[in-house]
Scaffold this active site. Structure first.
Site, PDB file in Angstrom:
ATOM      1  N   TYR A 160      50.534  16.920 -62.943  1.00 27.64           N
ATOM      2  CA  TYR A 160      49.981  18.076 -63.994  1.00 27.64           C
ATOM      3  C   TYR A 160      50.988  18.964 -64.089  1.00 27.64           C
ATOM      4  CZ  TYR A 160      46.906  21.668 -65.331  1.00 27.64           C
ATOM      5  OH  TYR A 160      46.451  22.820 -65.853  1.00 27.64           O
ATOM      6  N   ASP A 255      59.204  20.649 -61.214  1.00 35.16           N
ATOM      7  CA  ASP A 255      58.215  21.503 -61.297  1.00 35.16           C
ATOM      8  C   ASP A 255      57.564  21.966 -59.897  1.00 35.16           C
ATOM      9  OD1 ASP A 255      55.672  22.895 -61.436  1.00 35.16           O
ATOM     10  OD2 ASP A 255      54.844  21.592 -63.033  1.00 35.16           O
ATOM     11  N   LYS A 287      51.713  29.744 -58.353  1.00 34.37           N
ATOM     12  CA  LYS A 287      50.847  30.012 -57.260  1.00 34.37           C
ATOM     13  C   LYS A 287      51.373  30.763 -55.882  1.00 34.37           C
ATOM     14  CE  LYS A 287      48.541  25.839 -58.373  1.00 34.37           C
ATOM     15  NZ  LYS A 287      48.833  24.736 -59.100  1.00 34.37           N
TER      16      LYS A 287
HETATM   17  C1  LIG Z   1      48.822  24.703 -60.896  1.00 32.09           C
HETATM   18  C2  LIG Z   1      50.271  23.950 -61.572  1.00 32.09           C
HETATM   19  C3  LIG Z   1      50.547  24.032 -62.788  1.00 32.09           C
HETATM   20  C4  LIG Z   1      49.879  25.187 -63.664  1.00 32.09           C
HETATM   21  O1  LIG Z   1      49.658  26.598 -63.310  1.00 32.09           O
HETATM   22  P1  LIG Z   1      48.746  27.539 -63.769  1.00 32.09           P
HETATM   23  O2  LIG Z   1      49.313  28.655 -62.950  1.00 32.09           O
HETATM   24  O3  LIG Z   1      47.517  27.268 -63.326  1.00 32.09           O
HETATM   25  O4  LIG Z   1      48.931  27.492 -65.163  1.00 32.09           O
HETATM   26  C5  LIG Z   1      51.621  23.532 -63.245  1.00 32.09           C
HETATM   27  N1  LIG Z   1      52.423  22.603 -62.633  1.00 32.09           N
HETATM   28  C6  LIG Z   1      51.924  22.210 -61.093  1.00 32.09           C
HETATM   29  C7  LIG Z   1      52.731  21.285 -60.474  1.00 32.09           C
HETATM   30  C8  LIG Z   1      50.781  23.160 -60.708  1.00 32.09           C
HETATM   31  O5  LIG Z   1      50.044  22.421 -59.514  1.00 32.09           O
END
Ligand SMILES: *Cc1c(COP(=O)(O)O)cnc(C)c1O
Length: 455
Positions: A160, A255, A287
């Site tokens: 994701y 990511d 995060k």
């Molecule tokens: C949470 C997450 C996102 C998206 O971040 P948001 O602040 O919710 O838009 C993208 N990549 C990874 C791996 C994530 O865990």
């Protein structure tokens, strides 16, 4: 003579699964907010029941509208690494807010936060701040396309990257497929440039590049996936990603929105890197680096980042990017992430995972616990789990039974079987005791669920 104000009947003790105040708030929310929530997983759809509306959070605990307290193992899905309302972060935020909420002009904290990130992750020389992980991956993708002049992108099923149109395609497994959008509203054209491959499958990646290499701008991967449960890269997989992308002139985007500053000071890269075949070209963060406020970033070498406006041709912007309150929270959080904090997270996570494994074993529930640093998740299936197809064999009904038993006993797990469990520096012995004491009952509930759904 009857009193005008009869004293109410003694309040019936709340059954643990009753949540009348949350139920009322949920009903009210559903009238004005789609599904009653502002991010779908919060609606408890995969576990059933009423989401708890939280009124305050401190340390390792959430308090809901019914006045019940829970040990929190969601941690706002990662950011609350120091625990809720940490005094140093609160002070930083309060001081920053006292100096203004948003300037729309540059300010020093933006530099300080960028320096803090750049100092930790060796291949990252520059970062651009944004407000969400979604924005970070979306912008990194645009940058990769701008740098290479190519349009296609490879992602892995089960990873994701936020709700970016081109990255919502996760369908297709086992073979290389052109992505079909997972969501209504994503045009086929947006997903048609996305190639979805099974995670941990080097041959599939080689085949995709052999077929289409000169059109592929980038491979984007979760540094260690945590959004299909925790499924770390098999030894050599990240190296292979780097080797194959480089051979074909494509970029590698790591990511680290979830793993960044969580798995280690330098995220997953700090645990697995540096790589013989070279570092990823671009990184995304979010995060933890926002400390609970909207701050995220993407970064890479100065040469790659020079393609961004105003120096370069790739446009990217944000009214609230580098917001002074969010950067203050992020900075205080990162500075609070000491070696002691990381070793506490590891010990704490292992205490919980070991106790859960013991109780699930005792109750005869099939399970697999997987790790990325102190990040872990529990699949209710026989493992190992190395890709999304295998992750999907986890039992959602058994997880729902387990989840609700824990909730009734005052422990708030993520309301989905596909999420990592997050601990914090504030999870002390008292919090751990409550989790450990709740596990036997929850394991029995999971076991009964397996018995009910067994053929
Ligand atoms: C949470 C997450 C996102 C998206 O971040 P948001 O602040 O919710 O838009 C993208 N990549 C990874 C791996 C994530 O865990």
């Amino acid at each position: 003579m009857p009193s005008a104000h009869p004293s109410p009947a003694p309040a019936a003790p709340l059954h643990p699964s009753d949540a009348p105040a949350s139920e009322a708030l949920f009903a009210r929310a559903r009238r004005v907010v789609p599904g009653g929530v502002n991010s779908p997983v919060r609606a408890f759809r995969s576990v059933g029941g009423t989401p708890r509306f939280v009124t305050s959070a401190r340390g390792a605990y959430l308090t809901d509208a019914d006045g019940r307290e829970y040990v929190d193992l969601i941690g706002s899905w990662g950011p609350m690494i120091l625990g809720h309302t940490h005094p140093d972060v609160l002070r930083a935020v309060t001081e920053a807010a006292g100096r203004g909420f948003s300037y729309g002009t540059p300010s020093e904290n933006e530099i300080a936060l960028a320096e803090e990130i750049v100092a930790r992750i060796e291949p990252v020389e520059q970062v651009r701040l944004v407000s969400s992980g979604t924005e970070a991956t979306m912008s990194a993708l645009r940058l990769a396309r701008g740098i290479t002049g190519r349009s296609r992108v490879v992602k892995f099923a089960g990873c994701y990257h936020g709700h970016v149109d081109a990255l919502l395609a996760a369908a297709g497994s086992g073979v290389a497929t052109f992505g079909l959008p997972d969501s209504a509203g994503v045009p086929q054209s947006a997903a048609a440039e996305t190639i979805v491959l099974p995670y941990n499958d080097i041959e599939a990646l080689e085949a995709a590049f052999a077929a289409d290499g000169e059109h592929i701008a980038a491979v984007i991967t979760e540094a260690a996936p945590g959004n299909m449960g925790v499924v770390p890269p098999l030894p050599g997989f990240t190296e292979a990603l780097r080797r194959i992308t480089r051979a074909h002139g494509a970029l590698l985007i790591s990511d680290e929105v979830m793993t960044g500053f969580r798995c280690s000071r330098a995220g997953w890269y700090g645990l697995e890197g540096p790589y013989d075949s070279g570092a990823p070209d671009l990184f995304t963060f979010g995060k933890v680096m926002g400390g609970g406020f909207p701050a995220a970033a993407f970064g890479g070498s100065a040469a790659h980042m020079a393609y961004l406006a105003p120096d370069g041709p790739v446009y990217q912007a944000g009214t609230l990017s580098g917001n002074p309150v969010a950067t203050a929270a992020g900075l205080a959080t990162l500075r609070g992430c000491t070696d002691d904090v990381y070793s506490h997270l590891t010990t704490t996570a292992h205490t919980i995972a070991d106790a859960a494994a013991a109780e699930l074993t005792k109750a005869g529930v099939p399970h697999t616990i997987q790790w990325a640093g102190s990040m872990f998740s529990i699949f209710l299936t026989e493992g190992p789990v190395t890709n999304y197809d295998q992750a999907k064999t986890t039992s959602s009904p058994a997880y729902a039974a387990f989840f609700h038993s824990m909730l009734d006993q005052g422990v708030h797990l993520p309301p989905s079987a596909y999420e990592a469990w997050f601990v914090s520096a504030a999870h002390d012995d008292a919090a751990l005791d409550r989790v450990v004491e709740a596990l036997p009952e929850a394991a029995r509930a999971a076991s009964e669920s397996f018995a009910t759904i067994a053929p």
